[in-house]
Write an enzyme that holds these catalytic residues in place. Structure first.
Site, PDB file in Angstrom:
ATOM      1  N   CYS A  53       5.905  -1.322  -3.432  1.00 29.59           N
ATOM      2  CA  CYS A  53       6.582  -2.204  -4.372  1.00 29.59           C
ATOM      3  C   CYS A  53       5.586  -2.816  -5.363  1.00 29.59           C
ATOM      4  O   CYS A  53       4.972  -2.126  -6.153  1.00 29.59           O
ATOM      5  CB  CYS A  53       7.376  -3.247  -3.590  1.00 29.59           C
ATOM      6  SG  CYS A  53       8.683  -4.047  -4.500  1.00 29.59           S
ATOM      7  N   HIS A  54       5.368  -4.135  -5.308  1.00 32.84           N
ATOM      8  CA  HIS A  54       4.405  -4.809  -6.182  1.00 32.84           C
ATOM      9  C   HIS A  54       2.989  -4.814  -5.597  1.00 32.84           C
ATOM     10  O   HIS A  54       2.047  -5.230  -6.260  1.00 32.84           O
ATOM     11  CB  HIS A  54       4.835  -6.260  -6.431  1.00 32.84           C
ATOM     12  CG  HIS A  54       6.042  -6.401  -7.299  1.00 32.84           C
ATOM     13  ND1 HIS A  54       7.308  -6.124  -6.841  1.00 32.84           N
ATOM     14  CD2 HIS A  54       6.175  -6.765  -8.593  1.00 32.84           C
ATOM     15  CE1 HIS A  54       8.181  -6.339  -7.813  1.00 32.84           C
ATOM     16  NE2 HIS A  54       7.526  -6.716  -8.887  1.00 32.84           N
TER      17      HIS A  54
END
Length: 119
Positions: A53-54
């Site tokens: 994800c991030h």
């Protein structure tokens, strides 16, 4: 977590998992850059490194992703690209000991890739 980043010694760890969410953005704002330096150790030593994800945002601060193939959450991709990474649009990307994934929707593939790499 049983210790702060100031007390953690990266050489005492076999690998790193960088989770997503807003946390990586906050960790990157550390004025001393300790989280980036901690993460850098794993890439320099070619230790298992996983980010979803991030999470790959922290990889930017290592200055070691130029030429690496990665994936991430869509809003992080341009930053990774600007740091020299090659972005692939697929659930999981493996580049040596670095495994990245896009979103929690890809967790099954991400977890399987991690388990296969650790065998």
């Amino acid at each position: 977590v049983d210790q702060s980043i100031e007390d953690a010694i990266p050489s005492e760890f076999d690998g790193i998992l960088l989770p997503g969410g807003f946390s990586p953005d906050l960790l990157r704002s550390d004025e001393k850059g300790e989280f980036g330096l901690f993460t850098k150790h794993f890439l320099e030593e070619d230790k298992p490194s996983f980010a979803i994800c991030h999470g790959p945002q922290l990889l930017i601060d290592t200055d070691l992703i130029k030429g690496k193939e990665l994936t991430s959450f869509i809003s992080v991709r341009k930053d990774l690209e600007n740091a020299g990474a090659k972005i692939l649009e697929q659930p999981v990307v493996t580049d040596g000991n670095l495994i990245t994934s896009r979103t929690p929707d890809d967790l099954n593939e991400f977890n399987n890739a991690i388990l296969n790499s650790l065998k």
